[in-house]
Design an enzyme around this catalytic site. Structure first.
Site: not given
Length: 513
Positions: A269, A247
């Site tokens: 995150t 990602d």
């Protein structure tokens, strides 16, 4: 969630991005054409790990079902030209000789990984690993997970290793392959050649046959299997296109850079902060500073460090929610802005912050251990976290520029963190560089645009980025204030933040993300 029909004009097409993060997954459709780049969320679903007696696992079956539901929703909006899949890095599933999955994949936060990273075979220590793979030494790297997994009875029946996005593509199409940007996070890819390293694989006692042939972003990965097409309602010949399946690699591809020398932070995150280079930096200085050389699109190198990101804030919010204090983000940020500057700072990468749990208590323990006073209000904790992240961004990017011999003129901050105005402004203030924030959906955009490029609708990487810059909402934060206050705050953290004990064979001090 209902999805409205997406109308396309001549020269346009719609692509579906399956984008799975550590806490949620979603399927997003993107309409792409000359001067057009529009996203629509088709479906969102939770990613909830499960703790079993033998450790923390990903519920990959629930993720797969969520993906299929999302593709069915995407198909209801109109024809889908292609599908691409990206996820987080390093985690994997093992298949037996019949192609069946051998148990739920382990979670990178599982405790087994730290123990395995301390037991490298003789002659294959951290220096030897870095000289070949160029990978930041982190206890959850795939190489250490495999050393832990090898001690189980299950290992003897394993025939194929598929990283998470490759596993999902396999279930969609039946094909087997390893996408290169994600493969580069395993610690088993040669950073110079871009191929699997038979030397490292052999030295670690692994079987070369476990690792499938590599694929590059843009390569065809197959077409939907009949039963998948039937469930989703998509045509049986719908192609699945290889994207930058890590990602972060997709997010970096969508950085809206128009300048040659730029730095980036992909903030969610985690905060992945670094530079885009043409060749890896494999010096001993780079290893000691714990920088990683991961593959990007078109043979580029993502030279970066992992920094604990918005995880810190989200874990604090979960604790407050459970205590009956459901605090909205907007209110927390307003309270943080009004709190005392630099009252307390932490090293976001301290090992105590890695596992899920009571994050405010862990911050308190860190501050008391370092002679600081813990905050008294939620706003104080938020200010502590965000100022500390801004300092980590500053230090990481400065060191990357020194080691790579670059002089970035701007920071591009993409991902969910780009919506956090305090973090963006304080990163600009701390670094002394302007911060261009956005797009928030950089990962899905990169996924979709790499599919569009494979289908001839987008040009080279620079053209792809220009399209993002023209069509997406971006915000510029200019540096302000006196950076000497940031200097004093950074000095309180000491010189060892982000550095490796060069004599250690364990994970780097304070960077076990």
């Amino acid at each position: 969630m209902a999805v409205n029909s997406i109308d396309t004009a001549p020269g346009e097409a719609v692509f579906a991005a399956v984008d799975l993060g550590a806490t949620s997954g979603r399927v997003i459709t993107g309409r792409v054409g000359p001067g057009t780049l529009e996203l629509t969320e088709a479906h969102r679903f939770a990613n909830t790990p499960v703790r079993l007696p033998d450790g923390l696992r990903w519920d990959v079956l629930a993720l797969y079902q969520g993906m299929l539901d999302g593709l069915r929703a995407a198909g209801r909006s109109g024809p889908v030209a292609s599908i691409g899949v990206d996820t987080w890095a390093v985690d994997y599933g093992l298949l037996d000789a019949d192609g069946a999955l051998l148990g739920l994949p382990f979670h990178y936060r599982d405790e087994r990984n730290s123990r395995a990273s301390e037991r490298l075979p003789d002659g294959c220590g951290v220096r030897e690993l870095y000289a070949v793979s160029g990978l930041q030494h982190l206890p959850f790297n795939t190489v250490f997970q495999l050393l832990a997994h090898r001690a189980t009875a299950q290992w003897g029946t394993a025939r194929t290793l598929l990283l998470m996005p490759d596993l999902l593509v396999h279930w969609l199409t039946g094909s087997v392959g390893a996408e290169s940007t994600n493969a580069s996070t395993t610690g088993l890819l040669d950073a110079r050649s871009g191929d699997w390293s038979p030397e490292l694989i052999g030295q670690l006692g692994l079987e070369r046959s476990l690792f499938p042939p590599l694929r590059e972003p843009g390569d065809p990965a197959g077409t939907l299997l009949p039963h998948v097409a039937e469930f989703t309602g998509l045509p049986a010949g719908t192609p699945v296109t290889t994207v930058a399946s890590h990602d972060t690699a997709s997010a970096v591809a969508a950085v809206p850079a128009t300048e040659a020398e730029f730095a980036y932070i992909s903030c969610g995150t985690w905060s992945l902060a670094g530079l885009e280079l043409d060749a890896p930096v494999l010096s001993e200085e780079s290893r000691e500073a714990n920088f990683t050389n991961e593959r990007g699109v078109d043979g580029t190198v993502r030279y970066l460090r992992n920094i604990m990101g918005m995880w810190l804030l989200e874990e604090c919010r979960r604790v407050w929610d459970r205590a009956g204090m459901p605090l909205g983000l907007a209110g927390l940020l307003a309270d943080a802005a009004a709190s005392e500057p630099f009252a307390a700072v932490i090293d976001p990468d301290d090992a105590s912050f890695l596992a899920p749990g009571d994050m405010p208590a862990r911050i308190d323990a860190y501050l008391l251990r370092t002679g600081q006073t813990p905050p008294r209000t939620p706003g104080g904790y938020v200010r502590c976290v965000l100022e500390s992240l801004a300092l980590a961004h500053r230090r990481t990017l400065r060191r990357a520029a020194e080691l790579a011999g670059r002089d970035p003129v701007r920071i591009h901050l993409v991902g969910g963190g780009s919506r956090n105005e305090l973090l963006c402004q304080w990163t600009a203030d701390a670094s002394g560089l302007p911060v261009r924030a956005g797009p928030a959906e950089a990962t899905a955009l990169g996924n979709i645009l790499l599919q569009a490029r494979a289908h001839g609708l987008v040009g080279d990487l620079a053209g792809l980025r220009r399209l993002v810059a023209r069509t997406q909402e971006l915000r510029l934060y200019a540096p302000r204030g006196d950076r000497r206050a940031w200097d004093r705050a950074e000095a309180r953290l000491g010189p060892s933040i982000g550095c490796v004990d060069t004599g250690a064979t364990t994970g780097p001090k304070g960077t076990e993300v």
